[in-house]
Design a protein around this motif. Sequence first.
Motif, PDB file in Angstrom:
ATOM      1  N   ILE A  96      75.063  18.475  40.982  1.00  0.00           N
ATOM      2  CA  ILE A  96      75.020  18.155  39.557  1.00  0.00           C
ATOM      3  C   ILE A  96      73.608  17.674  39.209  1.00  0.00           C
ATOM      4  O   ILE A  96      72.863  17.255  40.107  1.00  0.00           O
ATOM      5  CB  ILE A  96      76.076  17.092  39.147  1.00  0.00           C
ATOM      6  N   PRO A  97      73.230  17.688  37.934  1.00  0.00           N
ATOM      7  CA  PRO A  97      71.912  17.183  37.552  1.00  0.00           C
ATOM      8  C   PRO A  97      71.795  15.681  37.865  1.00  0.00           C
ATOM      9  O   PRO A  97      72.743  14.911  37.660  1.00  0.00           O
ATOM     10  CB  PRO A  97      71.850  17.437  36.048  1.00  0.00           C
ATOM     11  N   VAL A  98      70.629  15.281  38.339  1.00  0.00           N
ATOM     12  CA  VAL A  98      70.396  13.882  38.692  1.00  0.00           C
ATOM     13  C   VAL A  98      70.605  12.963  37.490  1.00  0.00           C
ATOM     14  O   VAL A  98      71.181  11.877  37.621  1.00  0.00           O
ATOM     15  CB  VAL A  98      68.985  13.700  39.309  1.00  0.00           C
ATOM     16  N   ALA A  99      70.173  13.387  36.320  1.00  0.00           N
ATOM     17  CA  ALA A  99      70.347  12.547  35.127  1.00  0.00           C
ATOM     18  C   ALA A  99      71.827  12.276  34.857  1.00  0.00           C
ATOM     19  O   ALA A  99      72.215  11.156  34.513  1.00  0.00           O
ATOM     20  CB  ALA A  99      69.698  13.211  33.910  1.00  0.00           C
ATOM     21  N   GLU A 100      72.675  13.279  35.042  1.00  0.00           N
ATOM     22  CA  GLU A 100      74.114  13.079  34.853  1.00  0.00           C
ATOM     23  C   GLU A 100      74.675  12.172  35.942  1.00  0.00           C
ATOM     24  O   GLU A 100      75.543  11.336  35.683  1.00  0.00           O
ATOM     25  CB  GLU A 100      74.839  14.425  34.832  1.00  0.00           C
ATOM     26  N   ALA A 101      74.188  12.320  37.161  1.00  0.00           N
ATOM     27  CA  ALA A 101      74.645  11.455  38.261  1.00  0.00           C
ATOM     28  C   ALA A 101      74.309   9.995  37.966  1.00  0.00           C
ATOM     29  O   ALA A 101      75.132   9.107  38.222  1.00  0.00           O
ATOM     30  CB  ALA A 101      74.013  11.898  39.576  1.00  0.00           C
ATOM     31  N   ARG A 102      73.127   9.751  37.416  1.00  0.00           N
ATOM     32  CA  ARG A 102      72.759   8.369  37.057  1.00  0.00           C
ATOM     33  C   ARG A 102      73.733   7.801  36.020  1.00  0.00           C
ATOM     34  O   ARG A 102      74.148   6.645  36.120  1.00  0.00           O
ATOM     35  CB  ARG A 102      71.330   8.316  36.527  1.00  0.00           C
ATOM     36  N   GLU A 103      74.091   8.615  35.040  1.00  0.00           N
ATOM     37  CA  GLU A 103      75.051   8.170  34.030  1.00  0.00           C
ATOM     38  C   GLU A 103      76.415   7.891  34.664  1.00  0.00           C
ATOM     39  O   GLU A 103      77.069   6.895  34.343  1.00  0.00           O
ATOM     40  CB  GLU A 103      75.181   9.216  32.924  1.00  0.00           C
TER      41      GLU A 103
ATOM     42  N   THR B 164      70.319   4.020  53.460  1.00  0.00           N
ATOM     43  CA  THR B 164      69.328   5.014  53.857  1.00  0.00           C
ATOM     44  C   THR B 164      69.941   5.858  54.960  1.00  0.00           C
ATOM     45  O   THR B 164      70.460   5.319  55.943  1.00  0.00           O
ATOM     46  CB  THR B 164      68.031   4.351  54.358  1.00  0.00           C
ATOM     47  N   ARG B 165      69.911   7.180  54.767  1.00  0.00           N
ATOM     48  CA  ARG B 165      70.485   8.099  55.750  1.00  0.00           C
ATOM     49  C   ARG B 165      69.374   8.739  56.574  1.00  0.00           C
ATOM     50  O   ARG B 165      68.395   9.260  56.045  1.00  0.00           O
ATOM     51  CB  ARG B 165      71.309   9.176  55.057  1.00  0.00           C
ATOM     52  N   HIS B 166      69.583   8.699  57.875  1.00  0.00           N
ATOM     53  CA  HIS B 166      68.692   9.344  58.843  1.00  0.00           C
ATOM     54  C   HIS B 166      69.485  10.430  59.559  1.00  0.00           C
ATOM     55  O   HIS B 166      70.649  10.225  59.901  1.00  0.00           O
ATOM     56  CB  HIS B 166      68.194   8.330  59.869  1.00  0.00           C
ATOM     57  N   LYS B 167      68.859  11.567  59.795  1.00  0.00           N
ATOM     58  CA  LYS B 167      69.495  12.647  60.555  1.00  0.00           C
ATOM     59  C   LYS B 167      68.826  12.718  61.915  1.00  0.00           C
ATOM     60  O   LYS B 167      67.610  12.886  62.010  1.00  0.00           O
ATOM     61  CB  LYS B 167      69.388  13.965  59.811  1.00  0.00           C
TER      62      LYS B 167
ATOM     63  N   GLY C  42      67.587  11.304  47.302  1.00  0.00           N
ATOM     64  CA  GLY C  42      66.292  11.927  47.045  1.00  0.00           C
ATOM     65  C   GLY C  42      66.255  12.502  45.648  1.00  0.00           C
ATOM     66  O   GLY C  42      66.563  11.821  44.676  1.00  0.00           O
ATOM     67  N   LYS C  43      65.953  13.797  45.524  1.00  0.00           N
ATOM     68  CA  LYS C  43      65.850  14.457  44.219  1.00  0.00           C
ATOM     69  C   LYS C  43      67.092  15.286  43.889  1.00  0.00           C
ATOM     70  O   LYS C  43      67.049  16.144  43.012  1.00  0.00           O
ATOM     71  CB  LYS C  43      64.609  15.355  44.196  1.00  0.00           C
TER      72      LYS C  43
ATOM     73  N   GLY D 245      63.856   8.473  56.395  1.00  0.00           N
ATOM     74  CA  GLY D 245      65.212   8.787  55.964  1.00  0.00           C
ATOM     75  C   GLY D 245      65.244   9.046  54.467  1.00  0.00           C
ATOM     76  O   GLY D 245      64.209   9.141  53.816  1.00  0.00           O
ATOM     77  N   VAL D 246      66.446   9.156  53.915  1.00  0.00           N
ATOM     78  CA  VAL D 246      66.631   9.417  52.487  1.00  0.00           C
ATOM     79  C   VAL D 246      67.474   8.288  51.911  1.00  0.00           C
ATOM     80  O   VAL D 246      68.564   8.001  52.403  1.00  0.00           O
ATOM     81  CB  VAL D 246      67.340  10.771  52.254  1.00  0.00           C
TER      82      VAL D 246
END
Length: 153
Positions: free
Chosen positions: A67-74, A87-90, A44-45, A22-23
């Motif tokens: 959006i950029p991951v770095a901005e999402a972390r902020e 954790t998401r499973h499809k 994920g990424k 999963g992710v």
Amino acid sequence: MPSEIERKFLVTADTWRDGSPGVRISQGYLSQDPERTVRVRIGGKNAWLTIKGQTQGITRAEYEYAIPVAEARELLEMCLPSVIDKTRHKVPHADHIWEIDVFHGANEGLIVAEVELADASISPILPPWVGAEVSDDSRYFNSCLAAEPFTTW
């Protein structure tokens, strides 16, 4: 207007598991107003900012932007009262892809399956591993789980 039509069920068995990892997802809420939520998510990424309108039955307006991951972390640092960890499973079943969220941390023990539909009148074939439908129970909305985690019920 873009919309999300979604039904949500509790998962009652592990027979959906196929061994895939999963992710892992972190998501938090910048606004938890019942008429509109603003969510930031890293999976994920990738990362997204999502604005959702008030739920009308199983339908609500949804706008989602990468959006950029770095901005999402902020942005996750700004999220209160907590950040959801899951954790998401499809999992394919019949004519749909089911998203199964296995929650961690303060929501440990909760497993929910969601299915997105093209139309609210569609009745998907339910997999044998789902139980009670909780689409109308706001306690299971992720925004509510951030404020009142499953382990505190």
